[in-house]
Write an enzyme that holds these catalytic residues in place. Structure first.
Site, mmCIF file in Angstrom:
data_model
loop_
_atom_site.group_PDB
_atom_site.id
_atom_site.type_symbol
_atom_site.label_atom_id
_atom_site.label_comp_id
_atom_site.label_asym_id
_atom_site.label_seq_id
_atom_site.Cartn_x
_atom_site.Cartn_y
_atom_site.Cartn_z
ATOM 1 C CB ILE A 51 7.626 -11.713 -2.280
ATOM 2 C CG1 ILE A 51 6.441 -11.175 -1.484
ATOM 3 C CG2 ILE A 51 8.831 -11.898 -1.392
ATOM 4 C CD1 ILE A 51 5.901 -12.151 -0.443
ATOM 5 C CD GLN A 92 -2.545 1.480 2.548
ATOM 6 O OE1 GLN A 92 -2.128 0.963 3.585
ATOM 7 N NE2 GLN A 92 -3.566 2.313 2.530
ATOM 8 C CE1 TYR A 104 2.244 -4.275 11.441
ATOM 9 C CE2 TYR A 104 0.851 -2.957 12.874
ATOM 10 C CZ TYR A 104 1.659 -3.065 11.757
ATOM 11 O OH TYR A 104 1.874 -1.971 10.975
HETATM 12 N N1 SER Z 1 -2.819 0.005 9.490
HETATM 13 C C1 SER Z 1 -2.090 -0.886 10.319
HETATM 14 C C2 SER Z 1 -2.877 -2.075 10.667
HETATM 15 O O1 SER Z 1 -4.055 -1.965 10.747
HETATM 16 C C3 SER Z 1 -1.635 -0.183 11.584
HETATM 17 O O2 SER Z 1 -0.267 0.024 11.548
HETATM 18 O O3 SER Z 1 -2.344 -3.114 10.886
#
Ligand code: SER
Length: 319
Positions: A39, A16, A146
């Site tokens: 990739i 993105q 994450y």
């Molecule tokens: N836009 C990202 C996510 O939703 C946040 O860093 O994972």
């Protein structure tokens, strides 16, 4: 004075942010001086305008080959797994986000590169972090894999700066909204999907509650912030891999109301799924005072300007 960036590698160039950052860097530094890598098969515009290489960031030798072949001095390391995908496959998130970053930092350290950009995220914050005007210095106890990879990435980036003198810089991006390439597997993806569905079907089922407020940013501001930070003089920086960055904040309901000003028949339903819990663990608004004071950051887009521009761009693309 900071050293000059001349030969740039972008990882995750088909993603993105990468898909818009790469052309912006090419316009600024010259097409031949910005190597796009991913990739995934690149869209023709990325491959035709300048060099493209397939690079899996978990393969260190591949990064080394490309850095050496093109005499790269700067890496914008945009390849990553986002939050929702990361909760479905935490092992993959660790492998790509931590393994990939470690490879990039090690290659950069060994070859004495000029600079590395590694994005962080509002996902570094967690349920115990203050949610309004979240300060630069605060509790970093994320509850997603994450977020854990992003906190680790910030610490690692700062470590490489202080321990090895590698000039690593990073921004805690909010949810990014853009018309060019869809985000994949993030919690803030509803704020992009909603535009496509509003134009295509006049309906959208949103996966977070109507009153969910998250920090967001429109892509032109995101690209500008990234380049501003990377071009800022090192002596002005009081932070390195972990700058708070603010654009705008709105609830999902406010976004719907703004879209309805342009598409009056648009109908949005709210059916929260597992991503609600992730959204609820993140801040609503961000205080980015150090970014403003150190390198002059100020966003340009508010909700009305962003929605108008998104709809115009998507209509132009024939959505
Ligand atoms: N836009 C990202 C996510 O939703 C946040 O860093 O994972």
């Amino acid at each position: 004075m900071s050293k000059e960036m001349k030969r740039i590698l972008v990882t995750g160039a088909c993603g993105q942010i990468g898909s818009e950052l790469t052309p912006a860097l090419r316009a600024r530094y010259g097409n031949e001086n910005v190597v796009a890598s991913d990739i995934a098969e690149p869209p023709p515009v990325l491959r035709e305008a300048g060099p493209f290489e397939f690079v899996d960031v978990t393969q260190r030798e591949r990064i080394e080959e490309v850095v050496d072949r093109y005499k790269i001095d700067t890496i914008f390391h945009m390849a990553a797994i986002l939050s929702a995908t990361g909760e479905k496959d935490p092992q993959l998130a660790w492998r790509v986000n931590i393994g990939g970053l470690y490879n990039v930092l090690e290659v950069a350290r060994e070859r004495g590169l000029v600079r590395v950009f590694c994005p962080s995220s509002i996902a570094v914050f967690g349920p115990e972090t203050p949610k309004e005007n979240t300060p630069q210095e605060t509790v970093l106890r994320p509850t997603t894999m994450y977020g854990i990879t992003k906190v680790t990435g910030e610490l690692l980036g700062n470590y490489y700066f202080h321990r090895f003198g590698l000039d690593v810089r990073g921004l805690r991006y909010p949810g990014i909204i853009s018309a060019e390439t869809m985000p994949g597997g993030g919690t803030t993806d509803y704020a992009v999907e909603i535009f496509y569905e509003a134009l295509r079907h006049g309906r959208y089922t949103c996966f977070v509650r109507e009153d969910t407020v998250l920090p967001m940013m429109y892509m032109p501001d995101c690209i500008r912030a990234t380049i501003m930070l990377m071009e800022a003089d090192l002596s002005r920086l009081t932070y390195h891999a972990d700058y708070n960055l603010s654009g705008l904040s709105f609830s999902a309901g406010e976004l719907v109301a703004e879209i309805k000003k342009h598409i009056p028949d648009f109908v949005c339903e709210f059916k929260p799924d597992f991503r609600q819990q992730i959204a609820d663990s993140w801040p609503r608004t961000i205080d980015d005072t150090p970014a403003r004071e150190d390198w002059g950051w100020a966003p340009k887009y508010d909700l009305a300007a962003m929605v108008e521009d998104m709809l115009a761009k998507l209509r132009e693309k024939g959505v």
